[in-house]
Design a protein around this motif. Structure first.
Motif, PDB file in Angstrom:
ATOM      1  N   GLY A  90       0.933  -1.144  -0.040  1.00 15.84           N
ATOM      2  CA  GLY A  90       0.078   0.071  -0.079  1.00 15.84           C
ATOM      3  C   GLY A  90       0.821   1.205   0.000  1.00 15.84           C
ATOM      4  N   GLN A  91       1.915   1.305   0.833  1.00 14.83           N
ATOM      5  CA  GLN A  91       2.817   2.445   0.821  1.00 14.83           C
ATOM      6  C   GLN A  91       4.222   2.151   0.835  1.00 14.83           C
ATOM      7  N   LEU A  92       4.979   2.868   0.296  1.00 15.04           N
ATOM      8  CA  LEU A  92       6.604   2.536   0.230  1.00 15.04           C
ATOM      9  C   LEU A  92       7.150   3.922   0.057  1.00 15.04           C
ATOM     10  N   ALA A  93       7.479   4.490   1.292  1.00 15.53           N
ATOM     11  CA  ALA A  93       8.273   5.868   1.167  1.00 15.53           C
ATOM     12  C   ALA A  93       9.578   5.959   2.005  1.00 15.53           C
ATOM     13  N   VAL A  94      10.485   6.975   1.481  1.00 19.38           N
ATOM     14  CA  VAL A  94      11.722   7.185   2.221  1.00 19.38           C
ATOM     15  C   VAL A  94      11.835   8.668   2.502  1.00 19.38           C
ATOM     16  N   ASP A  95      12.198   8.851   3.918  1.00 22.48           N
ATOM     17  CA  ASP A  95      12.419  10.260   4.115  1.00 22.48           C
ATOM     18  C   ASP A  95      13.405  11.175   3.496  1.00 22.48           C
ATOM     19  N   ARG A  96      13.355  12.278   3.028  1.00 21.31           N
ATOM     20  CA  ARG A  96      14.213  13.002   1.976  1.00 21.31           C
ATOM     21  C   ARG A  96      15.753  12.817   2.413  1.00 21.31           C
ATOM     22  N   ARG A  97      15.908  12.676   3.817  1.00 23.61           N
ATOM     23  CA  ARG A  97      17.397  12.708   4.467  1.00 23.61           C
ATOM     24  C   ARG A  97      17.972  11.246   3.924  1.00 23.61           C
ATOM     25  N   PHE A  98      17.274  10.414   3.613  1.00 22.25           N
ATOM     26  CA  PHE A  98      17.816   8.799   3.318  1.00 22.25           C
ATOM     27  C   PHE A  98      17.410   8.686   1.924  1.00 22.25           C
ATOM     28  N   GLN A  99      16.907   9.544   1.080  1.00 22.46           N
ATOM     29  CA  GLN A  99      16.711   9.010  -0.202  1.00 22.46           C
ATOM     30  C   GLN A  99      18.026   8.863  -1.115  1.00 22.46           C
ATOM     31  N   LYS A 100      18.042   7.948  -2.015  1.00 22.10           N
ATOM     32  CA  LYS A 100      19.069   7.697  -3.011  1.00 22.10           C
ATOM     33  C   LYS A 100      20.188   6.800  -1.980  1.00 22.10           C
ATOM     34  N   THR A 101      19.666   6.113  -0.987  1.00 22.86           N
ATOM     35  CA  THR A 101      20.647   5.327  -0.356  1.00 22.86           C
ATOM     36  C   THR A 101      20.331   3.971  -0.091  1.00 22.86           C
ATOM     37  N   GLY A 102      19.402   3.496  -0.870  1.00 21.58           N
ATOM     38  CA  GLY A 102      19.056   1.923  -1.094  1.00 21.58           C
ATOM     39  C   GLY A 102      17.818   1.600   0.098  1.00 21.58           C
ATOM     40  N   VAL A 103      17.559   2.741   0.681  1.00 19.56           N
ATOM     41  CA  VAL A 103      16.350   2.277   1.691  1.00 19.56           C
ATOM     42  C   VAL A 103      14.999   1.676   0.948  1.00 19.56           C
ATOM     43  N   ALA A 104      14.644   2.641  -0.155  1.00 20.78           N
ATOM     44  CA  ALA A 104      13.551   2.102  -0.760  1.00 20.78           C
ATOM     45  C   ALA A 104      13.699   0.684  -1.363  1.00 20.78           C
ATOM     46  N   ARG A 105      14.993   0.353  -1.850  1.00 20.06           N
ATOM     47  CA  ARG A 105      14.949  -1.003  -2.357  1.00 20.06           C
ATOM     48  C   ARG A 105      15.033  -2.111  -1.186  1.00 20.06           C
ATOM     49  N   SER A 106      15.769  -1.620  -0.189  1.00 23.18           N
ATOM     50  CA  SER A 106      15.668  -2.447   0.821  1.00 23.18           C
ATOM     51  C   SER A 106      14.073  -2.928   1.503  1.00 23.18           C
ATOM     52  N   LEU A 107      13.547  -1.880   1.740  1.00 24.18           N
ATOM     53  CA  LEU A 107      12.186  -2.000   2.092  1.00 24.18           C
ATOM     54  C   LEU A 107      11.201  -2.800   1.154  1.00 24.18           C
ATOM     55  N   LEU A 108      11.673  -2.512   0.020  1.00 25.99           N
ATOM     56  CA  LEU A 108      10.858  -3.405  -1.126  1.00 25.99           C
ATOM     57  C   LEU A 108      11.255  -5.004  -1.000  1.00 25.99           C
ATOM     58  N   PHE A 109      12.276  -5.184  -1.082  1.00 25.28           N
ATOM     59  CA  PHE A 109      13.007  -6.483  -0.908  1.00 25.28           C
ATOM     60  C   PHE A 109      12.443  -7.199   0.453  1.00 25.28           C
ATOM     61  N   TYR A 110      12.405  -6.519   1.439  1.00 26.32           N
ATOM     62  CA  TYR A 110      11.797  -6.893   2.690  1.00 26.32           C
ATOM     63  C   TYR A 110      10.379  -7.377   2.168  1.00 26.32           C
TER      64      TYR A 110
END
Length: 171
Positions: A90-110
């Motif tokens: 339903g939702q996948l979002a990354v705080d601006r301070r952490f964007q472009k660091t692989g957090v979105a990819r990690s959350l999606l893989f999880y």
């Protein structure tokens, strides 16, 4: 760069107010609804945090759902029930301070690994999401999500069997 925690479920004490992904609708949903939905059993939000400060770097939300057979590609409609069980990302979002660091990819893989693991116990055909724009669509497409051609909401889905084939079922 900050050291990040492994994914974990959202807890009431998490500071959701400080989260800012740059999209007001996603920020507001997270601040106002994520915890309540979790309490009600409607969805589960998983977060990755800065390991030192505890600030939320990003979140992903999963829930169970279904999609009507008619929205699937014609070849996938045959011999299927009217309502097809799916996981809803339903939702996948990354705080601006952490964007472009692989957090979105990690959350999606999880989220995808969790979906495959649960699908081994509970019947489910795929993971469905509703991208907000073409940039987000391109992100999901890189991970095997495909457009549902007959869905007016422009949903995307990746099949559990394709995730398994690509190693998401392995630990």
């Amino acid at each position: 760069m900050a050291r990040l925690s492994p994914p974990r479920q959202l807890i009431e004490e998490d500071n959701r107010q400080a989260f800012d992904c740059g999209r007001d609708s996603m920020n507001e949903w997270f601040r106002r609804h994520a915890w309540r939905n979790q309490q009600l059993g409607v969805s589960r939000s998983t977060v990755i945090c800065d390991a030192q400060t505890g600030e939320i770097a990003g979140y992903v939300t999963l829930a169970m759902g279904h999609i009507e057979r008619e929205y699937l590609p014609k070849a996938s409609q045959r011999n299927r029930p009217e309502n097809i069980p799916i996981f809803l990302l339903g939702q996948l979002a990354v705080d601006r301070r952490f964007q472009k660091t692989g957090v979105a990819r990690s959350l999606l893989f999880y989220a995808l690994k969790t979906s495959v693991r649960v699908a081994k116990e509970v019947g489910c055909v795929g993971v469905l999401t509703h991208p907000l724009d073409d940039e987000v669509r391109a992100f999901y497409r890189r991970f095997g999500f495909e457009d549902l051609p007959y869905d007016r909401r422009r949903s995307m889905m990746v099949r559990i069997k394709d995730l398994e084939r690509n190693g998401f079922g392995e630990d």
